[in-house]
Design a protein around this motif. Structure first.
Motif, PDB file in Angstrom:
ATOM      1  N   ASN A 281     -55.780 -45.022  26.360  1.00 12.41           N
ATOM      2  CA  ASN A 281     -56.424 -44.022  27.208  1.00 12.41           C
ATOM      3  C   ASN A 281     -57.715 -44.558  27.836  1.00 12.41           C
ATOM      4  O   ASN A 281     -58.266 -43.949  28.751  1.00 12.41           O
ATOM      5  N   LYS A 282     -58.191 -45.707  27.378  1.00  7.80           N
ATOM      6  CA  LYS A 282     -59.421 -46.278  27.927  1.00  7.80           C
ATOM      7  C   LYS A 282     -59.193 -47.024  29.234  1.00  7.80           C
ATOM      8  O   LYS A 282     -60.148 -47.338  29.937  1.00  7.80           O
ATOM      9  N   GLY A 283     -57.959 -47.330  29.560  1.00  9.48           N
ATOM     10  CA  GLY A 283     -57.717 -48.036  30.812  1.00  9.48           C
ATOM     11  C   GLY A 283     -56.539 -48.985  30.738  1.00  9.48           C
ATOM     12  O   GLY A 283     -55.915 -49.162  29.674  1.00  9.48           O
ATOM     13  N   THR A 284     -56.248 -49.597  31.855  1.00 11.04           N
ATOM     14  CA  THR A 284     -55.078 -50.459  31.998  1.00 11.04           C
ATOM     15  C   THR A 284     -55.055 -51.584  30.987  1.00 11.04           C
ATOM     16  O   THR A 284     -53.999 -51.939  30.451  1.00 11.04           O
ATOM     17  N   PHE A 285     -56.199 -52.146  30.677  1.00  8.34           N
ATOM     18  CA  PHE A 285     -56.251 -53.348  29.865  1.00  8.34           C
ATOM     19  C   PHE A 285     -56.596 -53.067  28.398  1.00  8.34           C
ATOM     20  O   PHE A 285     -57.046 -53.952  27.680  1.00  8.34           O
ATOM     21  N   HIS A 286     -56.345 -51.842  27.985  1.00  3.07           N
ATOM     22  CA  HIS A 286     -56.472 -51.461  26.574  1.00  3.07           C
ATOM     23  C   HIS A 286     -55.064 -51.055  26.115  1.00  3.07           C
ATOM     24  O   HIS A 286     -54.549 -50.012  26.516  1.00  3.07           O
ATOM     25  N   ILE A 287     -54.455 -51.875  25.262  1.00  2.00           N
ATOM     26  CA  ILE A 287     -53.042 -51.687  24.921  1.00  2.00           C
ATOM     27  C   ILE A 287     -52.873 -50.723  23.745  1.00  2.00           C
ATOM     28  O   ILE A 287     -53.848 -50.365  23.065  1.00  2.00           O
ATOM     29  N   SER A 288     -51.636 -50.336  23.504  1.00  2.00           N
ATOM     30  CA  SER A 288     -51.338 -49.270  22.540  1.00  2.00           C
ATOM     31  C   SER A 288     -51.035 -49.798  21.130  1.00  2.00           C
ATOM     32  O   SER A 288     -50.345 -49.134  20.376  1.00  2.00           O
ATOM     33  N   PHE A 289     -51.528 -50.945  20.796  1.00  2.00           N
ATOM     34  CA  PHE A 289     -51.402 -51.438  19.418  1.00  2.00           C
ATOM     35  C   PHE A 289     -52.561 -52.377  19.135  1.00  2.00           C
ATOM     36  O   PHE A 289     -53.264 -52.842  20.048  1.00  2.00           O
ATOM     37  N   SER A 290     -52.809 -52.633  17.870  1.00  2.00           N
ATOM     38  CA  SER A 290     -53.870 -53.544  17.443  1.00  2.00           C
ATOM     39  C   SER A 290     -53.264 -54.640  16.568  1.00  2.00           C
ATOM     40  O   SER A 290     -52.113 -54.542  16.123  1.00  2.00           O
ATOM     41  N   LEU A 291     -54.044 -55.667  16.312  1.00  2.00           N
ATOM     42  CA  LEU A 291     -53.609 -56.809  15.504  1.00  2.00           C
ATOM     43  C   LEU A 291     -54.267 -56.729  14.130  1.00  2.00           C
ATOM     44  O   LEU A 291     -55.361 -56.170  13.981  1.00  2.00           O
ATOM     45  N   THR A 292     -53.596 -57.285  13.131  1.00  2.00           N
ATOM     46  CA  THR A 292     -54.057 -57.157  11.749  1.00  2.00           C
ATOM     47  C   THR A 292     -54.455 -58.528  11.203  1.00  2.00           C
ATOM     48  O   THR A 292     -53.652 -59.472  11.234  1.00  2.00           O
ATOM     49  N   LEU A 293     -55.694 -58.632  10.745  1.00  2.00           N
ATOM     50  CA  LEU A 293     -56.186 -59.883  10.168  1.00  2.00           C
ATOM     51  C   LEU A 293     -55.577 -60.100   8.793  1.00  2.00           C
ATOM     52  O   LEU A 293     -55.404 -59.165   8.020  1.00  2.00           O
ATOM     53  N   GLY A 294     -55.233 -61.341   8.468  1.00  5.71           N
ATOM     54  CA  GLY A 294     -54.698 -61.674   7.158  1.00  5.71           C
ATOM     55  C   GLY A 294     -53.181 -61.611   7.068  1.00  5.71           C
ATOM     56  O   GLY A 294     -52.625 -61.854   5.993  1.00  5.71           O
TER      57      GLY A 294
ATOM     58  N   LEU B  11     -55.371 -67.197  10.254  1.00  2.00           N
ATOM     59  CA  LEU B  11     -56.372 -67.186  11.337  1.00  2.00           C
ATOM     60  C   LEU B  11     -57.526 -66.273  10.923  1.00  2.00           C
ATOM     61  O   LEU B  11     -57.325 -65.120  10.529  1.00  2.00           O
ATOM     62  N   LYS B  12     -58.757 -66.781  11.016  1.00  2.00           N
ATOM     63  CA  LYS B  12     -59.934 -66.038  10.569  1.00  2.00           C
ATOM     64  C   LYS B  12     -60.532 -65.223  11.723  1.00  2.00           C
ATOM     65  O   LYS B  12     -60.155 -65.379  12.887  1.00  2.00           O
TER      66      LYS B  12
END
Length: 305
Positions: free
Chosen positions: A96-109, A134-135
């Motif tokens: 909802n923030k705009g075109t370049f803000h996608i609908s999923f996130s990445l998980t560290l570890g 990846l840190k």
């Protein structure tokens, strides 16, 4: 016009071939900020072609069972990527923030799989397996922009971990390979550490340029001088020719010509016949005049009675 139409048809048939995932950051604590001033993981795409590419309606996903998880919206001018350029998407799960803000996130570890699908939602354009080790603030990037296995295949040999140290630059929205040295300068540094050769070469170039300028000025001056002398000689010849003509005129005015001219003038001015010019005045012998007649007096002589 037909050529442009044919090129458009070919581009459409080709789809988004040449669009690749170029660099990924899973967790961002101190790196690139978004348009809201916040830090999130991000995914960089790269247009490896030499034409601009409209990427609206391509799909980004982290779930192979849901290839159309995030469709890039239409209507944003920034989705038209210029040739050999980059675009950045923030993995913040806030579309909802705009075109370049996608609908999923990445998980560290954990290992993060990211897929890029064409507009049909079925053709896999590119994919990457981001390693679990990846840190934070590190990226998983192609060693060179767009240099990958291609055809939607993943080969870890083309990828490397970057932490921002030495030549492992983190380059969001920029080239993965940053050229910070000049080959010619490095050669001089190797073969001429004291700079003597460079100094001599520079002085030779300067003096050569000065000599060339001097020759040019001398040549221009010589040409102008020759031109001025030529014009002066032509003018002098013209004056001499005029003097000779005048002298010829003087020499041709002989006495016979003067006599002929005088004769012609005399004949012209005396063309009439000579006439008698004697004026005769005869005295009138008759003394009578009406003015002296008394009969014409204004008054009558009085009559005596």
């Amino acid at each position: 016009m037909l050529l442009c139409f044919t090129a458009s048809i070919a581009s459409f048939a080709q789809g988004r071939r040449g669009l690749y995932i170029n660099e990924v950051m899973v967790q961002n604590d101190s790196n690139y900020v978004d348009d809201y001033g916040l830090r999130h993981g991000w995914i960089e795409l790269y247009n490896s072609t030499y034409n601009h590419m409209e990427i609206s309606t391509v799909f980004l996903t982290n779930d192979s069972t849901n290839p159309t998880k995030y469709p890039v919206p239409r209507g944003d001018v920034h989705t038209d990527i210029p040739a050999r350029q980059h675009v950045l998407f923030f993995a913040d799960n806030e579309p909802n923030k705009g075109t370049f803000h996608i609908s999923f996130s990445l998980t560290l570890g954990k290992e993060n799989w990211i897929g890029l699908y064409d507009t049909d939602g079925k053709t896999l354009l590119d994919q990457v397996y981001v390693p679990a080790d990846l840190k934070a603030n590190q990226t998983y990037a192609l060693k060179a922009d767009g240099v990958t296995a291609g055809d939607g295949k993943f080969d870890p040999a083309f990828w490397e971990v970057r932490d921002g140290s030495n030549e492992k630059y983190i380059t969001p929205s920029s080239n993965n390979v940053i050229i910070d040295t000049n080959e010619n300068i490095e050669k001089f540094r190797t073969h001429d550490s004291s700079g003597i050769v460079m100094t001599i070469v520079a002085m030779l170039i300067v003096f050569s340029a000065l000599i060339l300028l001097s020759l040019c000025f001398y040549l221009f001056g010589y040409i102008n001088s020759r031109s001025a002398r030529r014009k002066k000689a032509i003018a002098h010849l013209g004056e001499e020719a005029g003097s000779e003509v005048a002298a010829d005129k003087v020499r041709h005015d002989s006495g016979e010509e003067i006599a002929a001219i005088a004769m012609a003038l005399y004949e012209h001015l005396n063309t009439h016949d000579l006439e008698e010019t004697i004026l005769t005045i005869n005295k009138v012998k008759r003394t009578y005049s009406p003015w002296s007649s008394k009969i014409y007096m204004l008054r009558e002589t009085p009559v005596r009675r």
